[in-house]
Enzyme design. Structure first.
Site, PDB file in Angstrom:
ATOM      1  N   GLY B  10     -20.948  29.487 -23.092  1.00  0.00           N
ATOM      2  CA  GLY B  10     -20.205  28.496 -22.310  1.00  0.00           C
ATOM      3  C   GLY B  10     -21.121  27.556 -21.571  1.00  0.00           C
ATOM      4  CB  ALA B  11     -22.209  24.228 -22.055  1.00  0.00           C
ATOM      5  N   GLY B  12     -20.307  25.446 -19.097  1.00  0.00           N
ATOM      6  CA  GLY B  12     -19.685  24.942 -17.876  1.00  0.00           C
ATOM      7  C   GLY B  12     -20.729  24.909 -16.761  1.00  0.00           C
ATOM      8  CE1 TYR B  13     -19.583  21.198 -12.236  1.00  0.00           C
ATOM      9  CE2 TYR B  13     -17.549  22.375 -12.740  1.00  0.00           C
ATOM     10  CZ  TYR B  13     -18.208  21.210 -12.377  1.00  0.00           C
ATOM     11  OH  TYR B  13     -17.493  20.067 -12.156  1.00  0.00           O
ATOM     12  CE  LYS B  38     -12.519  24.811 -28.953  1.00  0.00           C
ATOM     13  NZ  LYS B  38     -11.257  25.130 -28.267  1.00  0.00           N
ATOM     14  CD  GLU B 170      -9.957  17.269  -5.793  1.00  0.00           C
ATOM     15  OE1 GLU B 170     -10.185  17.804  -6.891  1.00  0.00           O
ATOM     16  OE2 GLU B 170     -10.840  16.915  -4.992  1.00  0.00           O
ATOM     17  CB  ALA B 317     -18.002  23.397  -9.228  1.00  0.00           C
TER      18      ALA B 317
END
Lengths: 406, 406
Positions: B10-13, B38, B170, B317
């Site tokens: 996973g290339a999230g935070y 992905k 938001e 995050a």
């Protein structure tokens, strides 16, 4: 002395030019001129395919009627025409009635669907500002959905345009420019998207110069457009169509069918009892409805035969404007008590079809035009109309000046 | 000596910060680091609500992984994770398997739908780039359709946001800015459009400072947002929802329900057999999965209790990045043969919620922030992340610098 009521229905090319000419030619006390239109804006029907493809914003294509027409001199009524009663000389609107002494009908076209099954329900038409921007959004929505589904649905990426007449060809030309942008926007490989043009005639742009047609087809095929000529659309479903060529049927998955293969006059003229042929009123040489001396028909609702080839003149913006000039002149004659009406004579100056950014084909006089030259000529024609309609001010506001791109 | 395989999912935070820290800290011969994602891009989850509202283009929110990660040092594998087998130390991808010595799981969140009837089928979630831009297009499409139908369909113009937590608030803030633009684009009177926020708790932003909440509600109500607090969504249909407040039920026609009321960890972690609570892995003080000494969990899949109030830390995050720093440090220790792992300690620096253009509320340290000041602080936080991730280069490319508007 009672001032006659001149009522103009529809603010398309015909209605608008009639209105602005009358505004100029008649003194304030000579007649009451009323223009009726559904929206408070006029739009250029010949640009709608660009709005539908998403290559030109619809606000470039439309203009407020009050920006072009002097509403101190002309009554503008924003309302929808429901019916015309020529016996009582009345027009029924959604919110009231109008009485006329002279009527100008410029109510435009409707799609002719030739009884094709499912076409009316499932196909889009490039008819007006609302339908054009909906096509733009419909295509975008399908592209946006594509990567949100487990299964790859090709029907979302196949776009079928029915008809290879002017509108159909100009539309696929714009689409071919727009699709690569959409692919980038939604992370879709360009090669997955198909733009198909289906035409029942054996060739595209039937009646057009062959050399120009070949130029157009080569160019558009090079941009990824597939032509299926000699092919009939038999059925239109929500997510596919059925076509037939040489008795072979083929099913094409697609969510987006844009029907550009046929128009007819607004059905209000038929319902009003005017004698029609092919959905249009077969007008007299002074553009009067048969049997009437007070109802003029202009634009797509009027059928005028070209005696040279015994075929009707195509319902173009060019002819609509010439008709409007003629009607305005004859109304001036009538209002001033004259009876010597001038017959209408169309002057075909030429035709240019755009093929997307910087590309077009056309015939002007005897001259064939290709590519960039033709695309510049197309813009000249568009700009000339703006000048005719609203002078330098409108031209500067809405004109197409960038001859190198759009 | 065999170099250990470190695999980051996973290339999230969490995954990204772990990757760039390892890239910096480890020598080329110390370990093989592989990042699996992905897509070929990383995106800022905390900006997605702007993409979904259409107030910020998603290309501002995402960045190519190869622009941030040095792919000479890090193996980047673009693939979808199907399952984790921690007994065999293997990860099954759609197109192959990967073996690991150390695994970092940063697979992000899934929407928690709490068994609400029809929610999964008919509601949108602001989960990723694809789903965000689809929401944008879905709303536009409904607005585009509105004027193409005989009957005025209010469901096309009602937007319901489920949940008044951070994302929900938001998002309605951005929508309140976007809707007037859409109304102009599609000729729809603003007063016909309703933006509704439905929240089960008695107040919005539960747990947030009351004075700030009041500021936010007043501001958003002034921009036309309707709050329905203490209200449960009972059923979601394609064109309406059923809500209940004080045992009174109400049906709201709407085509657009955006669910922002609950998230849980990616179900892959549950299916892998890790012990979970509330859909998250209850990690050790060094962020290891229970019973494992080689599987670290970061971000939304990790559950860490705040002992001060006996509640889990919210999956933000900010915390994901801090976790990633900790995991990267401990991986370095392990790779170098050490065993003295540093426990994770979250440092809550503050929270700022944006309320649309130039407006926000927040708490930083003990300080409450309002309005413009808070909105500037929000941008500072966003920009700080870009700097942490990719230095000055990335900051200049993707940063939010216009402190007066967006």
């Amino acid at each position: 002395m009672k001032r006659p009521n001149i009522v103009i229905l529809g603010a398309g090319y015909g209605g608008m030019i009639t209105t602005v000419r009358l505004q100029k030619m008649l003194g304030a006390n000579e007649a009451n001129v009323t223009l009726v239109n559904k929206h408070n804006y006029h739009y250029q029907t010949t640009w709608l395919h660009e709005n539908a493809a998403g290559t030109l914003h619809h606000d470039k294509t439309r203009m407020k009627i009050s920006d072009v027409v002097d509403t101190n001199k002309i009554n503008f009524v924003q309302d929808t025409v429901l019916s015309i009663n020529s016996d009582e000389k009345k027009v029924k609107l959604e919110n009231g009635d109008l009485e006329y002494d002279y009527l100008v009908v410029g109510l435009g076209f409707e799609a002719a669907t030739f009884g094709i099954s499912g076409l009316k329900e499932n196909a889009f038409t490039i008819s007006n500002i609302n339908s054009a921007r909906m096509i733009r959004e419909h295509i975008e929505y399908n592209f946006a959905k594509y990567n949100n589904e487990k299964e790859e649905r090709q029907d979302r990426l196949n776009i079928v345009v029915g008809g290879a007449g002017f509108t159909g060809i100009e539309f696929v030309g714009e689409l071919a420019n727009r699709v690569p942008e959409l692919c980038e926007e939604y992370d879709i490989p360009r090669e997955k998207v198909r733009i198909m043009n289906v035409e029942a005639s054996p060739s595209v742009l039937p009646g057009f110069d062959e050399e120009l047609v070949e130029y157009a087809m080569n160019l558009l095929e090079g941009k990824g457009v597939e032509f299926k000529t000699g092919t009939m659309i038999k059925e239109v479903h929500e997510d596919k169509i059925l076509v037939e060529k040489d008795e072979q049927q083929e099913e094409i998955p697609t969510n987006t069918v844009v029907w550009a293969a046929g128009v007819r006059g607004n059905s209000i003229v038929e319902e009003a009892g005017f004698e029609t042929a092919r959905g249009r009123v077969k007008v007299s040489d002074t553009l009067l409805a048969p049997g009437h001396d007070d109802v003029f028909i202009v634009g797509d609702c009027a059928l005028i035969m070209n005696e040279e080839n015994d075929r009707p003149y195509p319902p173009t913006a060019q002819i609509a404007m010439q008709e409007a000039e003629n009607v305005a002149h004859n109304l001036k004659v009538l209002v001033r008590g004259g009876s010597d009406l001038e017959p209408f004579e169309p002057h075909l100056k030429g035709t240019v079809a755009s093929l997307g950014e910087g590309q077009a084909i056309g015939v002007v006089g005897d001259k064939k035009l290709f590519g960039w030259t033709a695309s510049v000529m197309k813009k000249v024609i568009d700009n000339r109309y703006l000048f005719m309609l609203g002078g330098v001010g409108l031209l500067l506001k809405k004109g197409k000046f960038n001859i190198f791109t759009k």
